[in-house]
Design a protein around this motif. Structure first.
Motif, short mmCIF file in Angstrom:
data_model
loop_
_atom_site.label_atom_id
_atom_site.label_comp_id
_atom_site.label_asym_id
_atom_site.label_seq_id
_atom_site.Cartn_x
_atom_site.Cartn_y
_atom_site.Cartn_z
N ARG A 140 34.96 37.75 45.93
CA ARG A 140 35.71 36.57 45.50
C ARG A 140 37.21 36.80 45.38
O ARG A 140 37.98 35.86 45.20
N GLY A 141 37.64 38.04 45.44
CA GLY A 141 39.06 38.35 45.31
C GLY A 141 39.40 38.96 43.95
O GLY A 141 38.70 38.78 42.97
N ARG A 142 40.49 39.72 43.91
CA ARG A 142 40.96 40.34 42.68
C ARG A 142 41.52 39.29 41.74
O ARG A 142 41.95 38.22 42.15
N TYR A 143 41.58 39.63 40.45
CA TYR A 143 42.28 38.74 39.51
C TYR A 143 43.78 38.83 39.80
O TYR A 143 44.29 39.83 40.33
N ALA A 144 44.51 37.79 39.43
CA ALA A 144 45.88 37.61 39.91
C ALA A 144 46.85 38.70 39.45
O ALA A 144 47.80 39.01 40.16
#
Length: 975
Positions: free
Chosen positions: A693-697
């Motif tokens: 889902r992708g890394r946290y910002a």
């Protein structure tokens, strides 16, 4: 002394006329409190004489006791109140015992036994048959009692359970029936009957739950059908799918559930339901769900347990690609008690307002706009069941200059009073009390008034009886304590950067400000001896249970997110350590793994634990996106950093299963290894989610991005301690190098992953011990918002049965010795060691285990400390020991409760017996240090001058300490 031979009801008691009393012959009369007064007066005078002085004193005592008995009886009476004469006499005996009138109580018991023998002797050889009983329906119509169905339901309730039988439940049920009994009362009579047997056999708790389930089924099915309907467990199992569809559509129609739930493939969903799991609850767990969690319309519950778990699971799977598959996966964890989401998630998942987050942390800035915005934010966050931690350190202190008005500040305390009242006013929709904790750093000039906020004496305008408080303690302060140095208090408007500094940077800047004060460059400051302030902190903790002791530097130096902010406080329960600012409100989403569900004959089932943790982290991550945010600062913060807090519960249960005493090296080692596995798989799960889902910002620049895991961050703390002793074990057993590289290269989905919360309510649901708590007692009465419940340690009962030691004498002994085995000679020493209670274990063992866990956790843990006989020296040593062991926070100081196991042979007097919504609870014993009248006088718990080794020790106070009590029904930790 008989309650049956006194005068008829008086006009003065007309208000109690609707309450019926069932006599032994089955006849019914009106309840009359004067009969209780007369019976108790006779008992007192029979023991103490009838002279004028005695009669006058007895009158006042009896008046008070009669009020207590009446309140208890009416509180326990159901919506259609009826009391059996034996139940009333049981309460009289209980009140006499609680009041310490043991001789009178003994005389009263002997009189009852004598009367019982006389009745038995005079009873005809063949007693006349009792008249046929009728049941009154909701519309007032009467129908013959269907005893065959009662017998079938009770038989179904005991099926498959060891050492229980239907006959005693049926006999007790029959005793409490009368002609014209209401349908709800009939159901409650069965539940009550089973509950009276719990202290003799813990499995009757499951019988009670199943009987409550029968009542719930009738309530739910009748509501959905629009007419009276009943179904036994087998019938319900066959129709659970149809029921679930009707339930979802009805809840959507009532605007309780999100219409999106109707667009799931309900065939796939209903095929996964496991109705038999409804039978896995103990009574405390199911009653808790009934009172506070199940969906209802105007108080009528129509949500059954498996529907509840599936509703929560569907709500958490709303945005999954294959949401049916994920919903079933989530349901499996919840319904088997392998993992349980936090209370706000259980309350609100799948609803039209899915506020699923547990904790919110805020910083209040030093201006009126920020202060009053904080009140509004607190109200909005608390409305949907959020717990609050407020950092008040930036607000200037008493006497500080106000430029706008050219006046002097009243300090932070008056503003805290308003925050306290806001927490009381917004009570989370009646589901649980609004709860907040105010944090203040130890250098703030108002710190001494802050320490007094929970006292029951002094100016009420400067007291916060309903709000928790916590000290945010920098390492520099404890260095001064250990060196017996001076400590300087400042107003934050003159030293504004101290709020954001920690570690070595804080210590250096703090010393610079002290030098400025010496030069006259700072206006508002005060010097105190650090030891004296520390002593006062411990005194207030002892007397009032507050403020808690939490450590600023370990929370920040080991924070993965120190590159984008500062941790200014913890939360309501001291396990969350996230950055806050005036622009960001920190949010955490909690859930707990049931550790005992992952322990088998060979020890910890690491493979199952890995599967559970990976699914649980996914569920928690989903909360971030699904969540209903009541303020924009919370939404912005949560979406940027995506923190979650996976914890554990049932730690003591796991030790019981393994046969490992809590006060042992093996228990400390198990705490280490079990948390290592949980940590490893939680971090790994977040990495997997980052890949999907992708890394946290804000990942870049974090400790994670540098390959620094929680176990590695201990070195950062050690370096900042400047040679102070940091006694932390750093051993490991898993492949952390491989995981470290995955974290660095793939990234993390969540800025924070672990935190151990108190879990009191969800532990009750699962039927296990709270969080990392030790066993309170082996037999005790537990109070919470659902009432009072007899709790018996089933692991102990099983071991005693194996050795032929479980009998009525053992029950009586456990009552007499307040649930402790220590004084019971016939219990073997190995069992005494294994089942030692919280106050029989040195709290340093709890700190040692917590230290081993803390090395693996990126946030903190709610750690209660227990001291049976506190003294100043013991408290000083314990809390400094916790600091040296690297703990980030501590929670409540627990002392012996005034409410022990009742030393009587009573049955069926253990609290509310009616399954009704919470909120009707009557007066409970208020724990010392909370609010209102206390059982311990204020000031009796002052920490003596032995708070530090440099001062000669003094004796421990004789009075019971006023620290938070474990059976406090209003304490958030106890919910």
């Amino acid at each position: 002394m008989s309650l049956e031979t006194t005068s008829p009801p008086s006009a003065a008691d007309a208000s109690t006329a609707p309450v019926r009393v069932i006599r032994r012959d089955g006849s019914v009369s009106s309840f009359d409190p004067t009969k209780i007064s007369v019976a108790m007066t006779k008992a007192f005078l029979a023991v103490e004489g009838d002279d004028a002085a005695t009669s006058s004193r007895v009158h006042h005592v009896v008046e008070e006791l009669t009020g207590q008995v009446t309140d208890a009886l009416l509180r326990h009476a159901g919506p259609e109140p009826a009391l059996h004469i034996e139940q009333i006499q049981d309460q009289v005996e209980l009140a006499l015992m609680r009041g310490g009138h043991h001789k009178v109580a003994r005389a009263y018991v002997l009189y009852r036994e004598e009367r019982a023998r006389a009745r038995a002797a005079s009873r005809p050889a063949e007693a006349p048959a009792r008249p046929e009983l009728r049941v009154r329906a909701a519309d007032g119509t009467l129908a013959p009692l269907d005893w065959d169905r009662v017998a079938h339901v009770v038989g179904e309730a005991v099926a498959g359970l060891a050492d229980v039988a239907a006959e005693p439940v049926l006999a007790e049920t029959r005793r409490n029936l009368y002609d014209g009994i209401g349908a709800d009362e009939l159901a409650l009579a069965q539940i009550m009957a089973a509950r009276t047997l719990v202290e003799q056999e813990p499995n009757y708790s499951f019988v009670s739950a199943r009987l409550l389930l029968d009542k719930l089924r009738a309530e739910a099915l009748s509501h959905l059908a629009g007419a009276a309907r009943q179904a036994n467990q087998d019938e319900m199992a066959a129709g659970y799918g149809d029921y679930f569809r009707d339930y979802v559509h009805r809840a959507v129609e009532l605007e309780l559930l999100d219409p999106e739930l109707t667009r799931f493939d309900l065939d796939r969903i209903t095929a996964a339901l496991r109705p038999e799991r409804d039978l896995n609850f103990g009574f405390l767990g199911l009653q808790t769900l009934y009172d506070r969690y199940f969906l209802h319309e105007n108080g009528t519950r129509f949500e059954l347990p498996q529907a509840f778990f599936m509703r929560v699971a569907m709500g958490l799977a709303l945005r999954e690609d294959d949401r049916e598959r994920r919903a079933v996966e989530f349901y499996e964890l919840l319904s088997t008690f392998a993992f349980m989401a936090s209370t706000p998630t259980l309350f609100n998942s799948g609803t039209t307002r899915p506020q699923l987050s547990s904790c919110f942390l805020t910083t209040v800035d030093d201006d009126l706009d920020s202060i009053f915005q904080a009140y509004k934010n607190n109200a909005l966050l608390a409305k949907y069941s959020g717990g609050l931690g407020n950092d008040w350190t930036p607000v200037r202190g008493l006497g500080a200059h106000i430029k706008g008005t050219n006046g002097r500040s009243q300090g932070v305390v008056p503003f805290l009073k308003i925050a306290n009242d806001t927490a009381v006013a917004v009570n989370q929709g009646g589901k649980r009390k609004g709860a907040a904790c105010a944090y203040l750093e130890t250098w703030h000039v108002d710190i001494e008034e802050f320490l007094d906020l929970r006292k029951n004496t002094g100016d009420e305008r400067r007291r916060t009886h309903d709000m928790n408080t916590a000290n945010w303690v920098p390492d520099e302060f404890l260095r001064r304590v250990e060196a017996d140095g001076e400590w300087t208090l400042f107003s934050p408007d003159e030293v504004p950067d101290l709020h954001d500094l920690y570690g070595t940077a804080f210590a250096e800047r703090y010393r610079e400000y002290e030098a400025m004060a010496d030069r006259g460059e700072i206006t508002v400051f005060r010097r105190v001896r650090a030891v004296e302030l520390w002593r006062r902190m411990l005194t207030m903790l002892f007397e009032t249970g507050h403020p808690w002791i939490t450590f600023k530097d370990p929370c920040n130096l080991r924070s993965p997110q120190q590159h984008v902010g500062v941790v200014h406080s913890s939360n309501l329960c001291t396990e969350i350590t996230l950055n806050t600012s005036t622009d960001e409100v920190a949010v955490c989403n909690l859930g707990s793994v049931n550790l005992v569900a992952h322990v088998g004959p060979d020890g910890l089932d690491t493979e199952r634990l890995a599967r559970t943790v990976h699914t649980a982290v996914r569920m928690l991550d989903n909360v971030v996106d699904i969540n209903f945010y009541t303020i924009p600062e919370a939404r912005r913060s949560n979406l940027r950093h995506r923190p979650v807090g996976l914890g554990l519960m049932g730690f003591q249960d796991a030790l019981f299963e393994l046969g490992v005493p809590l006060a042992s090296d093996a228990a400390v080692e198990f705490a280490d290894r079990s948390m290592e596995h949980l940590s490893y798989h939680a971090i790994s799960a977040s990495v997997d989610l980052a890949a999907e889902r992708g890394r946290y910002a804000t990942f870049e620049g974090s400790l994670w991005s540098k390959g620094i895991l929680p176990i590695d961050s201990i070195e950062l703390l050690a370096k900042a301690r400047e040679g102070d002793v940091l006694d932390v074990d750093t051993s490991s057993t898993l492949d952390w190098d491989g995981l470290r590289e995955r974290v660095r290269t793939v990234g993390m989905r969540n800025s924070n992953v672990m935190a151990i919360a108190p879990t009191a309510t969800i532990s009750n649901i699962c039927g296990v011990g709270q969080s990392i708590e030790p066993q309170f007692r082996n037999l005790f009465v537990k109070s919470n918002m659902s009432g009072d419940f007899t709790v018996v340690n089933p692991y102990l009962v099983r071991r005693l049965k194996e050795r032929g030691l479980w009998d009525e004498v053992m029950v009586a002994d456990l009552k007499y010795f307040d649930g402790s085995l220590g004084e019971i000679d016939r219990v073997p020493d190995d069992l005494k060691e294994l089942f030692a209670t919280a106050f029989e274990v040195d709290s340093r063992c709890l700190v040692d285990a917590a230290s081993r866990r803390q090395k693996w956790i990126d946030q903190a843990q709610s750690l209660n400390l227990y001291i049976a006989a506190p003294s100043g020296r013991k408290l000083d040593e314990l809390y400094r020991y916790a600091w040296h062991k690297g703990l980030k926070t501590t929670y409540y100081l627990r002392a012996q409760s005034a409410t022990h196991v009742e030393k009587s042979t009573l049955r069926g007097t253990d609290g509310r017996l009616n399954a009704v919504p919470a909120g009707t609870r009557g007066t409970n014993t208020v724990p010392a240090g909370t609010r209102g009248t206390n059982t311990v006088p204020a000031g009796t718990g002052s920490v003596p001058a032995a708070a530090v080794p440099a001062v000669a020790p003094s004796p421990a106070p004789a009075a019971e300490p006023a620290a938070c009590r474990i059976d406090d029904p209003d304490c958030e930790a106890c919910q």
